[in-house]
Design an enzyme around this catalytic site. Sequence first.
Site, PDB file in Angstrom:
ATOM      1  N   ASN A 137       0.798  -1.220   0.000  1.00 13.53           N
ATOM      2  CA  ASN A 137       0.000   0.000   0.000  1.00 13.53           C
ATOM      3  C   ASN A 137       0.832   1.270   0.000  1.00 13.53           C
ATOM      4  O   ASN A 137       0.423   2.295  -0.508  1.00 13.53           O
ATOM      5  CB  ASN A 137      -0.967   0.010   1.196  1.00 13.53           C
ATOM      6  CG  ASN A 137      -0.330  -0.475   2.468  1.00 13.53           C
ATOM      7  OD1 ASN A 137       0.202  -1.573   2.529  1.00 13.53           O
ATOM      8  ND2 ASN A 137      -0.365   0.345   3.500  1.00 13.53           N
ATOM      9  N   THR A 159     -27.560  -9.637   7.843  1.00 13.15           N
ATOM     10  CA  THR A 159     -28.262  -9.312   6.588  1.00 13.15           C
ATOM     11  C   THR A 159     -27.284  -8.682   5.597  1.00 13.15           C
ATOM     12  O   THR A 159     -26.527  -7.778   5.944  1.00 13.15           O
ATOM     13  CB  THR A 159     -29.436  -8.348   6.894  1.00 13.15           C
ATOM     14  OG1 THR A 159     -30.295  -9.005   7.820  1.00 13.15           O
ATOM     15  CG2 THR A 159     -30.194  -7.976   5.645  1.00 13.15           C
ATOM     16  N   CYS A 168       3.515   9.373  11.244  1.00 18.31           N
ATOM     17  CA  CYS A 168       4.106   9.939  12.458  1.00 18.31           C
ATOM     18  C   CYS A 168       3.305   9.622  13.702  1.00 18.31           C
ATOM     19  O   CYS A 168       2.206  10.122  13.876  1.00 18.31           O
ATOM     20  CB  CYS A 168       4.179  11.457  12.308  1.00 18.31           C
ATOM     21  SG  CYS A 168       5.814  12.000  11.986  1.00 18.31           S
TER      22      CYS A 168
HETATM   23  N1  PLP Z   1      -4.647  -4.322   3.166  1.00 16.16           N
HETATM   24  C1  PLP Z   1      -4.045  -3.348   2.478  1.00 16.16           C
HETATM   25  C2  PLP Z   1      -2.828  -3.671   1.680  1.00 16.16           C
HETATM   26  C3  PLP Z   1      -4.536  -2.054   2.526  1.00 16.16           C
HETATM   27  O1  PLP Z   1      -3.911  -1.080   1.859  1.00 16.16           O
HETATM   28  C4  PLP Z   1      -5.685  -1.789   3.309  1.00 16.16           C
HETATM   29  C5  PLP Z   1      -6.209  -0.409   3.441  1.00 16.16           C
HETATM   30  O2  PLP Z   1      -5.494   0.550   3.286  1.00 16.16           O
HETATM   31  C6  PLP Z   1      -6.285  -2.848   3.989  1.00 16.16           C
HETATM   32  C7  PLP Z   1      -5.749  -4.099   3.901  1.00 16.16           C
HETATM   33  C8  PLP Z   1      -7.517  -2.639   4.822  1.00 16.16           C
HETATM   34  O3  PLP Z   1      -8.634  -2.447   3.996  1.00 16.16           O
HETATM   35  P1  PLP Z   1      -9.960  -1.770   4.590  1.00 16.16           P
HETATM   36  O4  PLP Z   1      -9.686  -0.326   4.683  1.00 16.16           O
HETATM   37  O5  PLP Z   1     -11.018  -2.089   3.574  1.00 16.16           O
HETATM   38  O6  PLP Z   1     -10.218  -2.426   5.874  1.00 16.16           O
END
Ligand code: PLP
Length: 403
Positions: free
Chosen positions: A159, A246, A333
Amino acid sequence: MRDKNVRPTEMIYLDNNATTRVAPEVFEAMRPYLTEIYGNPSSAHSLGREMKSAVESAREQVAQLLGATDTSEIVFTSCGSESDNWAIGGFLEQNPTRRHIITTRVEHEAVRNLCEHLAELGCEVTWLEVNRNGELDLDHLRKALRRDTGIVSVMLANNETGVLFPIAEVGRIVRENSDAVVHVDGVQAVGKIPIDLSKLEVDLFALSGHKFHAPQGIGALYIRRGVKLPPFIIGGGQESGRRGGTSAVPNIVGLGAACELAKNSDNQGIRSLRDKLEDQILSKIPNALLNGAPDREQRLPNTSNIAFEYVEGENILEHLNKAGICVSTGSACHSTTHESSPTLRAMNVPYTAAQGSIRFSLGRYNTPEEIEYTLNVVPGIIQKLVEMSPYDKELRVLYSARG
Ligand code: PLP
């Protein structure tokens, strides 16, 4: 056309790895289920059956995008974190004697913090290392596999840096050397790169709708046929008894529509804007360094994580925000410790670079004009912060060597 020197009236959103805007096509698909079409998909009457049929169509769309062999392999959840937690926690609940987990040092908190928590509860966790480019050490994986290894959890795309992990090889290595199941956090990859789970040795795969233009509050977990997980929510038997509660029909329909949209996008436009942004920042700004694999084929097409050495990421973010541009810092941070992100630390990015790291993550609505404007304002902001930086000696050396 926007004047590249004038602050835009709307914010320029370069934070698409945090979340994305709901696509108009997705909203239009959802609209009837928020207005005139209603009912509980578990009800036996025709309104219920109509809702049920919408859920099953969406399941088909998700299965198709992922290359799942059967729609029964897709279970709807509320988000990526839930999918990750269910996959890992559920596997351990089902297999209490296989308490060795292998994961990487650069996973999202949904996996990393969960594994730290499981370690406190008595599981043994092996943390795989990455190199300076954020690439995974597969030898370390090979050596770490043991008879009691229950689950190997490796993300597909990081990410923060966008670095892609070789999931095909990870799956092969795990299959050849152990009985462990393979969990992949695919949250950042879905909608950005093609995925075909029918060709991969992956047992569990997490995704999240809001990362690719569906609304927040909907995710899915792919559970390969034959892999057993206990239900995540025990309730009324929804999702074939695997997740009670649901169904969130409008969101599920939105997720299906987002999958359809993703299937028909090659992301080449995003890639070329990202390349331009990255190339020009790196060539024009002497204290700018790329965090992550320099080979762009090893990264998501939309992400560029750039360290501006010796300046504070939070200050850059604030100045960009004032100029109308949204980004994220790589320094997450913690107000007291000022630690840099675990991902950048695992990559051995020096503190003075990690603290000044900015993640630019582009999306389908960014325009060439927005990137022009961004390229026009970033050098000035960095220059201003360089002049205020306490590391003036180091910066002078950098500027005379690279400038
Ligand atoms: N895994 C990764 C690599 C992510 O970048 C994120 C969110 O930034 C998540 C899991 C978590 O996803 P969610 O925000 O849908 O819980």
